[in-house]
Design a protein around this motif. Structure first.
Motif, PDB file in Angstrom:
ATOM      1  N   ALA A  93       1.189  -1.143  -0.100  1.00 58.48           N
ATOM      2  CA  ALA A  93       0.463  -0.118   0.106  1.00 58.48           C
ATOM      3  C   ALA A  93       0.747   1.366  -0.361  1.00 58.48           C
ATOM      4  O   ALA A  93       0.536   2.526  -0.676  1.00 58.48           O
ATOM      5  N   GLY A  98      -0.482   4.855  -0.884  1.00 61.23           N
ATOM      6  CA  GLY A  98      -1.523   4.597  -0.112  1.00 61.23           C
ATOM      7  C   GLY A  98      -0.835   5.500   1.679  1.00 61.23           C
ATOM      8  O   GLY A  98       0.175   5.546   1.473  1.00 61.23           O
ATOM      9  N   ASP A 118      -6.625   5.038   0.986  1.00 62.62           N
ATOM     10  CA  ASP A 118      -6.159   5.374  -0.499  1.00 62.62           C
ATOM     11  C   ASP A 118      -5.869   6.273  -0.462  1.00 62.62           C
ATOM     12  O   ASP A 118      -5.806   7.097   0.051  1.00 62.62           O
ATOM     13  N   THR A 120      -6.180   8.299  -2.470  1.00 58.53           N
ATOM     14  CA  THR A 120      -7.997   9.551  -2.543  1.00 58.53           C
ATOM     15  C   THR A 120      -8.077   9.682  -0.932  1.00 58.53           C
ATOM     16  O   THR A 120      -8.514  10.941  -0.793  1.00 58.53           O
ATOM     17  N   TYR A 124      -9.457   2.733   5.591  1.00 63.05           N
ATOM     18  CA  TYR A 124     -10.561   1.168   5.729  1.00 63.05           C
ATOM     19  C   TYR A 124      -9.022   0.662   5.951  1.00 63.05           C
ATOM     20  O   TYR A 124      -8.031   1.048   6.488  1.00 63.05           O
ATOM     21  N   THR A 151     -15.164   7.324  -4.197  1.00 62.21           N
ATOM     22  CA  THR A 151     -13.361   8.566  -4.513  1.00 62.21           C
ATOM     23  C   THR A 151     -13.691   9.620  -5.436  1.00 62.21           C
ATOM     24  O   THR A 151     -14.219   9.930  -6.254  1.00 62.21           O
ATOM     25  N   ALA A 157      -7.672   4.920  -7.932  1.00 56.90           N
ATOM     26  CA  ALA A 157      -7.919   3.882  -6.721  1.00 56.90           C
ATOM     27  C   ALA A 157      -8.480   2.810  -7.322  1.00 56.90           C
ATOM     28  O   ALA A 157      -7.823   1.488  -6.519  1.00 56.90           O
ATOM     29  N   TYR A 160      -4.903   1.305  -7.211  1.00 58.21           N
ATOM     30  CA  TYR A 160      -4.161   1.607  -5.994  1.00 58.21           C
ATOM     31  C   TYR A 160      -4.710  -0.376  -5.548  1.00 58.21           C
ATOM     32  O   TYR A 160      -3.943  -0.751  -5.539  1.00 58.21           O
ATOM     33  N   TYR A 161      -5.970   0.030  -5.721  1.00 61.83           N
ATOM     34  CA  TYR A 161      -6.457  -1.346  -4.697  1.00 61.83           C
ATOM     35  C   TYR A 161      -6.091  -2.846  -5.559  1.00 61.83           C
ATOM     36  O   TYR A 161      -6.473  -4.170  -4.552  1.00 61.83           O
ATOM     37  N   TRP A 207     -15.508   4.544   2.135  1.00 59.79           N
ATOM     38  CA  TRP A 207     -15.733   4.118   2.196  1.00 59.79           C
ATOM     39  C   TRP A 207     -17.045   3.685   3.110  1.00 59.79           C
ATOM     40  O   TRP A 207     -17.159   4.340   3.931  1.00 59.79           O
TER      41      TRP A 207
END
Length: 268
Positions: A93, A98, A118, A120, A124, A151, A157, A160-161, A207
């Motif tokens: 991350a 992140g 994250d 942005t 989480y 986001t 995003a 990233y994830y 989230w």
């Protein structure tokens, strides 16, 4: 749920509030959960149950040393994503842009956790299961059914994830859901993502937790009777009827009655 959640799948949710007992009472009344303030060795953390299964955590906002925060952080529901290795994901991350809000922490023999943000700014948690895999019931009335990222930069995003976890973003093919992104694990949608453009100006990346209910309108009315508020009144959308609500301490959550779900009595 039996066994572990696949990495990348939302597996747990918890709520941090100034008044823990008031929150336990509110959600017990709204969803029929049971819960009590936990022992000192867990910081008083409450694991709420429904049908004798764990469904969510509620904790009092406090500093690591047990003192009261000043200023008090906003009440908020946190989504936790399942991971194989907390330390590995924290490193990935950071490399992907992140940041770490809470360093990896051992939670007795239950598992390991960390809280991240994250690129942005959406916060989480991640959970590496030990003796505790996560929510014991999902996708039933009065339990967790969906987790959605709002986001300011969906492309960033998504990159990233999908870099730090086995998550595959895919444009939704549902009629009426143009511009909505599904977050898939093993080709199964486990969450969603949308742009903040569809939210009130000034809404930060976040989230959002969704609970399935028998009747979105009745749950909205019950929330108001219990001192909560309505952020978005019940409305119809492609997969059901939903409302966005806030509990009396300001924590925002959504409720949804999926399309085709049978009518059931008022939850309160």
């Amino acid at each position: 749920m039996n066994g572990s959640y696949r990495p990348g799948t939302p597996c747990w949710i918890d709520l941090m509030v100034p008044d823990q007992q008031a929150a336990i009472d509110f959600y017990a009344g709204l969803f029929g959960w049971s819960g009590e303030i936990g022992p000192p060795e867990t910081g008083g953390y409450s694991v709420c149950h429904y049908k004798e299964q764990p469904v969510a955590g509620i904790m009092k906002a406090m500093n690591p040393d047990g003192s009261t925060p000043d200023p008090m952080p906003p009440a908020v529901w946190t989504t936790y994503l399942a991971v194989h290795d907390v330390h590995e994901v924290v490193r990935a991350a950071a490399a992907a842009g992140g940041s770490t809000i809470m360093d990896p922490t051992e939670v007795m023999d239950l598992g390991r956790m960390a809280v991240l943000a994250d690129p942005t700014g959406a916060v989480y948690g991640i959970w590496q299961a030990g003796a505790f895999p996560g929510a014991g019931i999902v996708n039933e009335d009065n339990t967790l059914t969906w987790n959605e990222l709002a986001t300011s930069d969906p492309q960033r995003a998504a990159a990233y994830y999908s870099t730090i976890l086995p998550i595959t973003p895919a444009a939704s093919e549902m009629p009426g859901a143009e511009g909505y992104t599904e977050l898939k694990v093993n080709d199964r949608a486990v969450g969603g993502m949308m742009s903040l453009d569809q939210h009130p100006k000034g809404t930060p990346p976040h989230w959002l937790t969704y609970f399935r209910v028998a009747d979105a309108d009745a749950t909205q009315a019950a929330c108001e009777r219990a001192g909560g508020s309505v952020m978005a009144p019940a409305f119809d959308m492609p997969v059901g009827r939903m409302a966005v609500l806030a509990d009396p301490q300001g924590a925002v959550f959504a409720v949804i009655k999926p399309s085709g779900a049978p009518e059931q009595p008022d939850p309160m």
